[in-house]
Design an enzyme around this catalytic site. Sequence first.
Site, short mmCIF file in Angstrom:
data_model
loop_
_atom_site.label_atom_id
_atom_site.label_comp_id
_atom_site.label_asym_id
_atom_site.label_seq_id
_atom_site.Cartn_x
_atom_site.Cartn_y
_atom_site.Cartn_z
N GLU A 33 0.88 -1.16 0.00
CA GLU A 33 0.00 0.00 0.00
C GLU A 33 0.92 1.21 0.00
OE1 GLU A 33 -3.92 -0.09 2.43
OE2 GLU A 33 -2.53 1.16 3.53
N ASP B 92 -4.10 11.32 8.52
CA ASP B 92 -2.90 10.62 8.96
C ASP B 92 -2.37 11.15 10.26
OD1 ASP B 92 -1.94 8.54 7.04
OD2 ASP B 92 -2.28 10.18 5.63
N TYR C 262 -11.68 -2.15 3.44
CA TYR C 262 -10.70 -1.83 4.47
C TYR C 262 -11.47 -1.39 5.72
CZ TYR C 262 -6.34 0.45 6.20
OH TYR C 262 -5.24 0.83 6.91
#
Lengths: 270, 420
Positions: A52, A63, A177
Amino acid sequence: MMNSDRIAKLFSDCKAEGRSAFVAYVCACDPDFDRSLEVCRSLIKGGVDILELGVPFSDPLADGLTNQLAAQRALEAGCTQEDVFRLVREIRTFSEIPIVFYTYYNLIFSQGVENYARKSKEAGVDGLLTLDLPPEEADELINACKESELANIFIIAPTTPKERIAKIAKRASGFLYYVSREGVTGARDDLAGDLDERVAAIREHTDLPLVVGFGISSVQQVVEVAKVADGVVVGSALVNCIPQNLESTPKMLAAIEQKARSLVGGLTAA
Amino acid sequence: MTVETNEPAPRSVMPDRFSLPDEKGRFGPYGGSYVPETLYHPLKELNDAYLEARADPSFQHELDRLLKEFAGRPTELYFAERLTKELGGAKIYLKREDLLHTGAHKINNALGQALLAKRMGKKRIIAETGAGQHGIATASVCAKFGLDCKIYMGAEDMRRQALNVFRMRLSGAEVHGVEAGSKTLKEAINEAMRDWVTNVRTTHYILGSALGAHPYPGMVRDFHRIISKETKRQFLETEGRLPDEMIACVGGGSNAIGFFFDFLEETNVRLIGVEAGGRSLKEGEHAARFEGGKLGVLQGCKTWILQNPDGQINQTHSVSAGLDYAAIGPEHAFYRDLNRIEFAHAGDEDALNAFRALSSTEGILPALETAHGLAHAFKRAKEMRKDELLCVNLSGRGDKDAMEAARLMGVSGLPQMPTL
């Protein structure tokens, strides 16, 4: 090979072996192009199943600090989107590992969505996971991905209500995911307690492979997650090997390969 | 009283202003909800709660009471007589949002959203701030309601606005300095969003501008709409007609959209937003999104953004922290396409001159953000006839900027606010 076939083949191979897949996240071009290519090579040698690749963005709002700093190192080293495609092309000279971009929508939108999908496909990318693009906003990208035979991976979160899971699953391809907890990316000591239930609830709505990520950093956690998921995503724990070894590339590569190998070991223990 | 000087808006061009945003949070091609999955459903819940509150007379009643008693509404419409004479053109009026409690229009939205957070049972509030005015407004409101409060602020802005940092802390807020990137508003929003993604079940994010993901742009606008409602009424009372031209500074654009909203369909009233021209219009030296920006997606919405060809967001510069931001509110982009809101820009130097000029002619110290709108208004006033009416939204007061302005003007010997 049709790009998303690499993903489908990987998960069916893993299933045949009776194990989960190991998904390794690193930021492309961290700390620079040449070393990033070697980092990817080391991860592959370390036995990871899916790569990834974070596409460095100036404003990575989903993030945590580890990945923010990784993106910053890459951008400061002059990394462009063209470099990220070039990195994939280089990896494709020696590996058929499935590669998924982990990215933010402005990076795609600014290049023209169709054009971006086509370039990704040509470079050898298998799928796109766009962090700030919920399915409701994704029509254009979903069509472009179909056109270019790329997987379009969506995230399901702990705050996603049950009725929304089906909606997301219907629009996703490649795999789904599940973000194991609320929050940004980054290593954590504990995992969310209700993982089994959440995974079961998602599986009611889809036959797509399901990977679990966000906060997984130890072999113990890999073992736990591999019991319920088709894939385990580890990011920050691997990314950390880079800033810790900036002074020595051999040490950096050895550290990341070893880290990957030890975490991958958790899959067979499951 | 009826408004006879204004013809009805041509229906084919101007949409019903209340029809936007649509269900998906769009203003034409702009807006939307570009957020990580973790926030998607909480934003929907927020939208549902907001729509319910908006339709509830008791919520509106409580908000009206707080705006009056705590914030000090209505604000005056003030005729700037000396300034008008000095410039020798249009009659200049100032809508005195600077007189509100905590010093700027920001309190309108902070009160509205805090009341909503209480209604939703959220006990913790986070907010970003650029100039510090939204941070102060949020911190004050949280103190008043007894809510936990954490404010994210760029480290560079903390330096420029040290006094406001101190004031927020006095109100019991935790102020968190953000060191990433250009250390200004954009980075503060990223950090606030990270906090929100992590704590969304307990926390409400009081976004301070008409920006971000749905429902923020429309909700923040609604809370500031009171500015245009009052302005309209006050013009009809004082002048018996509406102004010819209205000017406001535009960072994200909350004061401007609140000030313009009830005039959108009064197409004889010219509406002008003023962006920050910074040092120059070279990349990285300004925050004029319509001068070099292009369509993109940042921090939840699709709008005009200053970015490089690769899609990386540019660093921006402005003397005023509140305008120093790479994206503009989506509703502004929409009305610009319809030629309904026009945009201009004023540079650092122009703003500092206006800052000085309003102080010396009217004894009113404007915020540096507001000074950008004033700078353009001074230019326009001279070009307009004496019987024309020009109104500037005096969005905030300049006390917070006095130290930084003194530094930029080369004044020495002033005591320095310690960096906190």
